[in-house]
Write a protein that holds these residues in place. Structure first.
Motif, PDB file in Angstrom:
ATOM      1  N   ARG A 130       0.811  -1.200   0.000  1.00  0.00           N
ATOM      2  CA  ARG A 130       0.000   0.000   0.000  1.00  0.00           C
ATOM      3  C   ARG A 130       0.854   1.263   0.000  1.00  0.00           C
ATOM      4  O   ARG A 130       1.674   1.479   0.889  1.00  0.00           O
ATOM      5  CB  ARG A 130      -0.944  -0.011   1.215  1.00  0.00           C
ATOM      6  CG  ARG A 130      -1.968  -1.135   1.166  1.00  0.00           C
ATOM      7  CD  ARG A 130      -2.665  -1.182  -0.174  1.00  0.00           C
ATOM      8  NE  ARG A 130      -3.648  -2.267  -0.266  1.00  0.00           N
ATOM      9  CZ  ARG A 130      -4.297  -2.566  -1.378  1.00  0.00           C
ATOM     10  NH1 ARG A 130      -4.067  -1.890  -2.472  1.00  0.00           N
ATOM     11  NH2 ARG A 130      -5.171  -3.544  -1.393  1.00  0.00           N
ATOM     12  N   ARG A 133      -3.143   4.786   2.208  1.00  0.00           N
ATOM     13  CA  ARG A 133      -4.205   4.045   2.871  1.00  0.00           C
ATOM     14  C   ARG A 133      -5.345   4.987   3.208  1.00  0.00           C
ATOM     15  O   ARG A 133      -5.154   6.186   3.419  1.00  0.00           O
ATOM     16  CB  ARG A 133      -3.684   3.359   4.145  1.00  0.00           C
ATOM     17  CG  ARG A 133      -2.469   2.462   3.912  1.00  0.00           C
ATOM     18  CD  ARG A 133      -2.096   1.719   5.175  1.00  0.00           C
ATOM     19  NE  ARG A 133      -3.088   0.713   5.517  1.00  0.00           N
ATOM     20  CZ  ARG A 133      -3.020  -0.552   5.116  1.00  0.00           C
ATOM     21  NH1 ARG A 133      -2.012  -0.963   4.368  1.00  0.00           N
ATOM     22  NH2 ARG A 133      -3.949  -1.412   5.449  1.00  0.00           N
ATOM     23  N   ARG A 202      -4.565   2.128  -1.876  1.00  0.00           N
ATOM     24  CA  ARG A 202      -5.732   1.382  -1.414  1.00  0.00           C
ATOM     25  C   ARG A 202      -7.004   2.135  -1.800  1.00  0.00           C
ATOM     26  O   ARG A 202      -7.067   3.364  -1.687  1.00  0.00           O
ATOM     27  CB  ARG A 202      -5.685   1.191   0.110  1.00  0.00           C
ATOM     28  CG  ARG A 202      -6.680   0.157   0.624  1.00  0.00           C
ATOM     29  CD  ARG A 202      -6.437  -0.119   2.092  1.00  0.00           C
ATOM     30  NE  ARG A 202      -7.258  -1.197   2.582  1.00  0.00           N
ATOM     31  CZ  ARG A 202      -6.951  -2.480   2.543  1.00  0.00           C
ATOM     32  NH1 ARG A 202      -5.798  -2.833   1.991  1.00  0.00           N
ATOM     33  NH2 ARG A 202      -7.742  -3.402   3.018  1.00  0.00           N
TER      34      ARG A 202
END
Length: 322
Positions: A130, A133, A202
């Motif tokens: 990621r 996030r 993400r």
């Protein structure tokens, strides 16, 4: 003209059929754009959902298989069931993509995983690390400390979750790893199966709220750490022996001050010696227990079993699109 690759997208679902429908709709659009290169198949692991809405996701223009489990076994074990199902029941796949159904693993990023895999002549599992996030500050803080604790106890770094691509040749190695039933990505790292990463942002959840709260994060973290029981046992042994050594030196120092010097020793020194002796006894007990547990696990040899998934399946439903 290159051969069309079959990509099987594996996603566990627990009472999140609305998000799953949006996911399938997005994969459907990707399929339309990439039909000459890839054919996407969907394997949904219904992890004991109480909501009976499977029929709503079978109407998309994709080959969809729903594997209904008898009971809820949790996200990680649902992934393990799905991987064994594909390994044993599907013959025509080239890649397996493990992803969540809520939108946080973006369907368009599947193409980036495929691109990364195609750039390396050697087969590797490709994980999505990621870059950005979307979670709350509390979750990010907990995840930061989880990664630090994981690194300290295991000597390994983990910076990715389940979103990944598995080439066909490596799936046989994955499904025979018992540790993936506790934690999929941790089990892959521990198994030393070759893997690589690609940085991806993400996505945002399609509908509802994430079921991964602070308590779930703790349980998820403990599951990943439990995979490394051997390494953790060594770490505990080292810490216990260090503690015993320091306590023993402290007792010797107090006794030397009392009997070998003329310094006045306070009355509580004797109590302190008893307390330190008690700590030594407890650390020795912890060391002995960890050592015995480690030896007991080493003596038991369990053959890898890629047929465990059969015990969890209640029924299988398939769409009419083949």
């Amino acid at each position: 003209m290159s051969e069309v690759k079959n990509v099987y997208c594996l996603t566990p679902v627990y009472n999140d059929w609305e998000s799953c429908g949006i996911l399938l709709s997005n994969i459907e659009r990707i399929q339309t754009k990439t039909r000459e290169d890839y054919e996407f198949h969907i394997i949904i692991i219904n992890d004991g959902s109480s909501e009976d809405q499977q029929s709503t996701v079978l109407q998309y223009d994709l080959p969809i298989t729903i594997v209904n489990l008898k009971i809820n076994i949790g996200h990680q074990r649902a992934i393990a069931v799905g991987l064994q199902f594909i390994f044993n029941e599907v013959n025509d796949f080239d890649y397996v993509v493990v992803m969540d159904s809520d939108g946080e693993d973006k369907p368009e990023d599947i193409l980036k995983l495929l691109l990364k895999s195609g750039q390396d002549p050697k087969d590797k599992i490709i994980f999505a690390q990621r870059n950005k996030r979307q979670e709350s500050v509390m979750f990010k803080t907990g995840y930061f400390f989880y990664k630090k604790l994981f690194s300290y106890l295991t000597g390994q770094k983990i910076s990715f979750g389940n979103f990944s691509l598995i080439p066909k040749r490596l799936l046989v190695k994955v499904v025979h790893q018992n540790n993936i039933w506790n934690h999929y990505s941790g089990g892959i790292i521990q198994s030393k199966i070759p893997y690589d990463i690609v940085l991806l942002d993400r996505g945002k959840r399609y509908k509802g709220f994430s079921k991964m709260n602070f308590n779930s994060l703790i349980l998820h973290g403990l599951s990943s750490i439990s995979v490394y029981f051997d390494q953790i046992s060594i770490k505990i042994l080292k810490l216990s022996l260090t503690g015993i050594f320091l306590c023993f030196i402290s007792v010797l120092y107090i006794l030397a001050e009392k009997f070998l010097t003329n310094y006045a020793i306070p009355g509580w020194a004797s109590s302190l010696v008893l307390i330190i002796s008690g700590i030594i006894l407890q650390l020795f007990s912890v060391t002995l227990i960890v050592l015995l547990l480690q030896l007991s696990t080493r003596k038991n040899i369990t053959a890898p079993n890629a047929k465990i998934y059969l015990d969890f399946i209640e029924k299988i439903e398939k769409s009419t699109i083949r």
